[in-house]
Write an enzyme that holds these catalytic residues in place. Structure first.
Site, short mmCIF file in Angstrom:
data_model
loop_
_atom_site.label_atom_id
_atom_site.label_comp_id
_atom_site.label_asym_id
_atom_site.label_seq_id
_atom_site.Cartn_x
_atom_site.Cartn_y
_atom_site.Cartn_z
N GLU A 1 43.44 46.46 40.59
CA GLU A 1 43.46 45.51 41.33
C GLU A 1 44.38 44.51 41.87
O GLU A 1 44.37 43.48 42.92
CB GLU A 1 42.68 44.16 40.70
CG GLU A 1 40.73 44.93 40.99
CD GLU A 1 39.71 43.86 39.48
OE1 GLU A 1 38.90 43.61 40.18
OE2 GLU A 1 40.37 42.69 38.73
N ASP B 1 41.46 40.75 43.16
CA ASP B 1 39.85 40.86 43.17
C ASP B 1 39.12 39.70 43.73
O ASP B 1 38.10 40.31 44.04
CB ASP B 1 39.10 40.34 41.32
CG ASP B 1 38.11 40.19 40.84
OD1 ASP B 1 37.69 40.98 40.70
OD2 ASP B 1 37.97 38.60 40.87
#
Length: 268
Positions: free
Chosen positions: A134, A66
């Site tokens: 992610e 992320d």
């Protein structure tokens, strides 16, 4: 620990050579550390329990991915749009890395077909695909380094799966969406907007605070009242994960009441 994890992962994925092909087909790369990519596809509902009792799943890689993804997208947009304002770049980044956007990218890449999960009603599968994407970005970063991850995200993801022209021409009215949600949920909303302390005649600045059911949930600043209120509304939507206004938003408001009141609506 890694030997144990390797043996357990093989129960899910079979021989390594088969999974090398999977990663190459999905991402277009040949891994150096194949175990990182296996781990990136293990949802916490199917966690591998290590000998020390700790679960191994993709949550830590998701956390790392992320941050790496946001950095790469920020860098990309900064170069791609040299004349645009900070507000424009922020909204563009928000739309690209939103939960809905990452879920869509992950599905189009085919990542969803290889996620290992074991849902039994305890875990939510919401945003399962985007979270795995992610985690894979985190795996690429650890395996190949930032420069490689940067090229992978820009050339392998952004230029293939993200329509920048569509994003730039589609304006999201966060304020209207937030007001509409509050009306449907029978909750009061108030925008408290006024000149900021740093405002001057030559450089006007406004500060907008959003009050929902008596609780301040977000604020934003801008050179106009409209810009400040849009940024404040956008900030509130981030509470629930990139403008996904829904049930979790209501939970957030309820938790805010528990934190700031005695349960009877009176502020502590």
């Amino acid at each position: 620990m890694f030997d144990y994890l390797k043996r357990t992962c093989r129960k899910h994925f079979g021989k390594d050579r088969e999974f090398y092909a999977v990663v190459h087909n999905l991402l277009g790369i040949t891994p150096d550390n194949i175990d990182l990519y296996k781990l990136a596809l293990i949802h916490r509902s199917a966690s591998v329990m290590l000998p020390d009792g700790n679960p191994a799943n993709n949550e830590r890689l998701e956390f790392l991915g992320d941050a790496v993804l946001e950095t790469i997208v920020s860098d990309f947009l900064f170069i791609e749009y040299p004349e645009q304002t900070e507000g424009f770049l922020t909204q563009m980044r928000s739309r690209i890395v939103s939960r809905a956007s990452l879920d869509d990218i992950s599905s189009r890449m085919g990542i969803d077909k290889y996620i290992v999960a074991n849902f039994n009603g305890t875990y939510s599968h919401k945003h399962l695909n985007g979270n795995a994407f992610e985690a894979l970005v985190g795996a690429v970063y650890l395996d190949k380094g930032y420069d490689f991850a940067n090229r992978f995200v820009i050339n392998g993801v952004l230029r293939r799966y993200v329509d920048l022209s569509d994003i730039t021409t589609t304006e999201v009215d966060f304020k209207s969406r937030l007001i509409e949600w509050c009306q449907k949920s029978k909750r009061s909303i108030h925008f408290n907007t006024a000149s900021d302390e740093e405002s001057t005649m030559r450089n006007p600045r406004f500060l907008s605070k959003i009050i929902i059911d008596g609780i301040e949930l977000g604020h934003g600043t801008g050179s106009s009242k409209k810009e400040a209120e849009q940024k404040a509304a956008w900030a509130v939507t981030q509470i629930v994960g990139n403008d996904d206004i829904g049930d979790f938003f209501m939970d957030t408001i309820d938790m805010s009441f528990e934190r700031y009141t005695s349960g009877d609506g009176k502020v502590n």
